[in-house]
Design a protein around this motif. Structure first.
Motif, PDB file in Angstrom:
ATOM      1  N   VAL A  26       2.065   0.616  -4.250  1.00 31.95           N
ATOM      2  CA  VAL A  26       1.359   1.852  -4.913  1.00 31.95           C
ATOM      3  C   VAL A  26      -0.083   1.472  -5.512  1.00 31.95           C
ATOM      4  O   VAL A  26      -0.820   2.359  -5.362  1.00 31.95           O
ATOM      5  CB  VAL A  26       2.203   2.260  -6.106  1.00 31.95           C
ATOM      6  N   LEU A  36       1.393   6.174   2.508  1.00 31.90           N
ATOM      7  CA  LEU A  36       2.757   5.645   2.323  1.00 31.90           C
ATOM      8  C   LEU A  36       3.829   6.879   3.040  1.00 31.90           C
ATOM      9  O   LEU A  36       4.706   6.416   3.547  1.00 31.90           O
ATOM     10  CB  LEU A  36       2.848   5.777   0.837  1.00 31.90           C
ATOM     11  N   VAL A  60       7.404   2.460  -2.356  1.00 28.88           N
ATOM     12  CA  VAL A  60       6.318   2.987  -2.912  1.00 28.88           C
ATOM     13  C   VAL A  60       5.975   1.763  -4.222  1.00 28.88           C
ATOM     14  O   VAL A  60       4.772   1.585  -4.278  1.00 28.88           O
ATOM     15  CB  VAL A  60       6.819   4.321  -3.655  1.00 28.88           C
ATOM     16  N   SER A  66      -1.433   7.795  -0.998  1.00 28.82           N
ATOM     17  CA  SER A  66       0.000   8.199  -0.915  1.00 28.82           C
ATOM     18  C   SER A  66      -0.125   8.747   0.637  1.00 28.82           C
ATOM     19  O   SER A  66       0.859   8.692   1.110  1.00 28.82           O
ATOM     20  CB  SER A  66      -0.161   9.533  -1.752  1.00 28.82           C
ATOM     21  N   LEU A  79       5.980   9.649  -5.076  1.00 29.03           N
ATOM     22  CA  LEU A  79       4.664   9.735  -4.504  1.00 29.03           C
ATOM     23  C   LEU A  79       3.682  10.777  -5.233  1.00 29.03           C
ATOM     24  O   LEU A  79       2.747  10.730  -4.882  1.00 29.03           O
ATOM     25  CB  LEU A  79       4.627   9.833  -3.018  1.00 29.03           C
TER      26      LEU A  79
END
Length: 389
Positions: free
Chosen positions: A155, A163, A151, A160, A29
């Protein structure tokens, strides 16, 4: 599912949650967080070091709860706190809060990992199955690979912060199963046949072993923090960044069992030297070459050794210093990994070039290897037992 499998699965899932995700989700991340929030490598290293500092403190405190109800409470609290701090990372953009959360996360992961491993090891020891503890540490790789894949798949779709919450929520769903699976219970007796050729660990001189393991903590932590950022900063192979971390996790899965078998055949000391060499090559490859194969092979060699080195080192030094060897080795390793990412971040602050700290990481690991070799030579000068390892 017999009771041994339940115990091993519970331990493996614990390490997947608190180490593979709670401790190492930050790595895949990190590039996305830097794009979303705009901080540089110096801040990135500081956040990583906060987590490692928490782990250092937690590993020391966990020694106070080494048996019975206290250990069970430490395991449960650490597991829940690890999941909670992972989720909460997505609800703030304040650096101070991040540092607090990552520090608590480090403490929690140490509590849960050490307590869970202790529960499993004690139960296995009662039936002569200590070697099966290697299966538990494969959970670190499962957590790294699974979270890295999530991720990679999301992505381009999610921030982020989202996530952090999503992956933390997925681990939260596993917590009830872990609490049921991981508990003291009678295990069936071992069916593993006795093997007179099986080598056992014989202690090395403690201080050079400690120096090598401290340098290992420093060197590995830089790679484990910044490898995805390095690959994603290189034109032409950016797409490999997430896959390098997924491959690292997959390589961990069989590594502990593999190195345990190797150590039983050629000796723990020789296996440790070979593992160090393989890790140094793995760290150096993506530094020396921008080719995709270098990044992939580096991930395989790194993932295949960094947990295994711990499993090989501990039996060689755990009886040192009057029985305090395990705690002191853990402290040295924790100190090294606390320093590594912070110094590496300062080296490249404002430049977004991670080649220099990863090259330095390979150099530090080489010094660690030299310390281990000196420890082995120091033992070779002492009177030899009839059956060395």
């Amino acid at each position: 599912m017999n009771s041994t499998v339940k115990l091993l699965l519970g331990g493996s899932l614990t390490l997947a949650i608190v180490m593979g995700v709670g401790r190492f989700l930050y790595t895949p991340l990190l590039p996305l967080m830097q794009r979303q929030y705009g901080f540089g490598p110096d801040v990135a290293g500081l956040i990583a070091s906060a987590n490692f500092a928490g782990y250092f403190a937690g590993s020391m405190l966990a020694a106070l709860a080494s048996r019975g109800l206290a250990r069970r409470i430490a395991f449960q609290a650490g597991l829940v706190a690890s999941v909670a701090t992972t989720i909460l990372m997505g609800f703030t953009s304040d650096l101070t809060v991040w540092l607090v959360l990552r520090t608590i996360s480090g403490i929690a992961s140490a509590f849960a990992m050490i307590s869970a491993a202790g529960i499993v090891a004690d139960q296995l020891a009662k039936v002569g199955e200590e070697g099966r503890l290697a299966w538990v540490f494969g959970g670190v790789g499962a957590g790294i690979a699974a979270s890295g894949l999530v991720v990679h798949l999301l992505v381009e779709t999610l921030a982020s912060s989202t996530l952090w919450v999503l992956i933390g929520g997925l681990t939260a769903a596993l917590v009830p199963f872990v609490l049921v699976l991981l508990r003291e219970r009678p295990l069936p007796p071992s069916r593993r046949p006795a093997d007179s050729r099986r080598r056992v660990a014989r202690a090395l001189p403690f201080w050079p072993l400690l120096a090598g393991y401290t340098l290992q903590g420093l060197g590995y932590s830089v790679f484990a923090t910044f490898i995805v950022a390095l690959i994603k900063s290189r034109p032409g192979i950016e797409a490999l960044g997430d896959w390098v971390w997924i491959i690292t996790g997959l390589s961990i899965l069989p590594s502990c069992l593999f190195w345990s078998r190797i150590a039983e055949r050629i000796g723990f000391s020789m296996a440790l030297v070979i593992a160090y060499v393989a890790q140094i090559v793995g760290v150096a490859l993506p530094v020396a070459s921008g080719a995709p194969v270098a990044a992939i092979l580096g991930a395989v060699l790194f993932g295949g050794t960094f947990i295994a080195i711990t499993l090989l080192t501990m039996p060689l030094g755990r009886h040192g210093l009057g029985g305090r060897g395990f705690a002191v080795l853990t402290a040295g390793f924790g100190l090294g990994q606390m320093i590594g990412p912070y110094v590496a971040g300062l080296l490249v602050a404002g430049e977004a070039d991670y080649t220099l700290p990863l090259a330095a990481s390979a150099g530090v690991l080489t010094l660690g290897l030299i310390a281990v070799v000196l420890a082995i030579r120091g033992r070779s000068d002492a009177p030899k037992p009839r059956m060395p390892d």
